[in-house]
Scaffold this motif. Structure first.
Motif, PDB file in Angstrom:
ATOM      1  N   GLY A  34       0.776  -1.230   0.000  1.00 34.94           N
ATOM      2  CA  GLY A  34       0.000   0.000   0.000  1.00 34.94           C
ATOM      3  C   GLY A  34       0.807   1.279   0.000  1.00 34.94           C
ATOM      4  O   GLY A  34       0.239   2.368  -0.115  1.00 34.94           O
ATOM      5  N   ILE A  35       2.131   1.200   0.118  1.00 34.68           N
ATOM      6  CA  ILE A  35       2.955   2.411   0.208  1.00 34.68           C
ATOM      7  C   ILE A  35       2.808   3.326  -1.007  1.00 34.68           C
ATOM      8  O   ILE A  35       2.618   4.537  -0.832  1.00 34.68           O
ATOM      9  N   LEU A  66       3.756   0.699 -15.477  1.00 33.04           N
ATOM     10  CA  LEU A  66       3.601   0.621 -14.028  1.00 33.04           C
ATOM     11  C   LEU A  66       2.621   1.673 -13.515  1.00 33.04           C
ATOM     12  O   LEU A  66       1.739   1.364 -12.704  1.00 33.04           O
ATOM     13  N   SER A  67       2.759   2.914 -13.991  1.00 32.64           N
ATOM     14  CA  SER A  67       1.821   3.942 -13.549  1.00 32.64           C
ATOM     15  C   SER A  67       0.417   3.667 -14.082  1.00 32.64           C
ATOM     16  O   SER A  67      -0.566   3.931 -13.395  1.00 32.64           O
ATOM     17  N   THR A  68       0.323   3.108 -15.281  1.00 29.31           N
ATOM     18  CA  THR A  68      -0.994   2.741 -15.817  1.00 29.31           C
ATOM     19  C   THR A  68      -1.630   1.626 -14.988  1.00 29.31           C
ATOM     20  O   THR A  68      -2.817   1.690 -14.663  1.00 29.31           O
ATOM     21  N   LEU A  69      -0.844   0.629 -14.633  1.00 20.09           N
ATOM     22  CA  LEU A  69      -1.348  -0.466 -13.803  1.00 20.09           C
ATOM     23  C   LEU A  69      -1.794   0.042 -12.434  1.00 20.09           C
ATOM     24  O   LEU A  69      -2.871  -0.318 -11.941  1.00 20.09           O
ATOM     25  N   ILE A  73      -5.563  -0.054 -10.750  1.00 23.54           N
ATOM     26  CA  ILE A  73      -5.834  -0.590  -9.405  1.00 23.54           C
ATOM     27  C   ILE A  73      -6.466   0.480  -8.526  1.00 23.54           C
ATOM     28  O   ILE A  73      -7.423   0.217  -7.792  1.00 23.54           O
ATOM     29  N   TRP A  74      -5.939   1.699  -8.604  1.00 25.40           N
ATOM     30  CA  TRP A  74      -6.457   2.819  -7.819  1.00 25.40           C
ATOM     31  C   TRP A  74      -7.932   3.068  -8.144  1.00 25.40           C
ATOM     32  O   TRP A  74      -8.759   3.238  -7.250  1.00 25.40           O
ATOM     33  N   ILE A  75      -8.272   3.091  -9.438  1.00 24.47           N
ATOM     34  CA  ILE A  75      -9.651   3.346  -9.859  1.00 24.47           C
ATOM     35  C   ILE A  75     -10.578   2.249  -9.355  1.00 24.47           C
ATOM     36  O   ILE A  75     -11.655   2.523  -8.819  1.00 24.47           O
ATOM     37  N   VAL A  76     -10.164   1.002  -9.501  1.00 27.08           N
ATOM     38  CA  VAL A  76     -11.015  -0.130  -9.115  1.00 27.08           C
ATOM     39  C   VAL A  76     -11.233  -0.167  -7.604  1.00 27.08           C
ATOM     40  O   VAL A  76     -12.352  -0.409  -7.128  1.00 27.08           O
ATOM     41  N   THR A 115      -6.940   9.570 -11.329  1.00 24.20           N
ATOM     42  CA  THR A 115      -5.703   8.900 -11.769  1.00 24.20           C
ATOM     43  C   THR A 115      -4.506   9.678 -11.223  1.00 24.20           C
ATOM     44  O   THR A 115      -3.953  10.551 -11.898  1.00 24.20           O
ATOM     45  N   PRO A 116      -4.071   9.395  -9.999  1.00 23.57           N
ATOM     46  CA  PRO A 116      -2.999  10.191  -9.388  1.00 23.57           C
ATOM     47  C   PRO A 116      -1.586   9.822  -9.843  1.00 23.57           C
ATOM     48  O   PRO A 116      -0.678  10.642  -9.728  1.00 23.57           O
ATOM     49  N   PHE A 117      -1.399   8.625 -10.339  1.00 20.10           N
ATOM     50  CA  PHE A 117      -0.048   8.212 -10.724  1.00 20.10           C
ATOM     51  C   PHE A 117       0.326   8.869 -12.059  1.00 20.10           C
ATOM     52  O   PHE A 117      -0.451   8.877 -12.993  1.00 20.10           O
TER      53      PHE A 117
END
Length: 122
Positions: A34-35, A66-69, A73-76, A115-117
């Motif tokens: 989670g970091i 990696l940022s897309t992945l 994950i963040w959105i879901v 989408t923060p990444f």
């Protein structure tokens, strides 16, 4: 004008939103997995503390897998609900003329919280 907007924002809910993002970030940082998500909560929290006079930009060269992945994950996991909350508050504030500057800040937070990444705050 930015100082006045930030003070009014802070009094009428900005501090509460900041505290919520910081607590969420701390909870996410308790696990190693989670970091990265906790760091994004800290980033959004710092923007939610003083949003006037700051903007969100895409980081050049951050369109990697990696940022897309991580964004997926963040959105879901919860990013969609955070973004929808900022959208609802933005629409409610945009109804009045006085609330339009604050609605713009909620829309800015909405784009970052969806989408923060791969984004930075300038």
């Amino acid at each position: 004008m930015n100082l006045l907007g930030n003070i009014i924002w802070l009094i009428f809910g900005g501090l509460l939103v900041f505290i919520e993002y910081m607590i969420s970030g701390l909870v996410l940082c308790l696990t190693i997995i989670g970091i990265p998500f906790g760091i994004q909560c800290f980033k959004i929290g710092m923007l939610s503390l003083f949003p006037f006079g700051r903007e969100v930009r895409e980081v050049p060269g951050s369109t990697g897998c990696l940022s897309t992945l991580f964004n997926i994950i963040w959105i879901v996991v919860g990013g969609i609900w955070i973004a929808l909350t900022h959208l609802v508050f933005g629409i409610l504030l945009a109804i009045t003329i006085i609330g339009i500057p604050f609605a713009k800040q909620h829309f800015k937070l909405m784009s970052l919280s969806f989408t923060p990444f791969g984004k930075e705050i300038v």
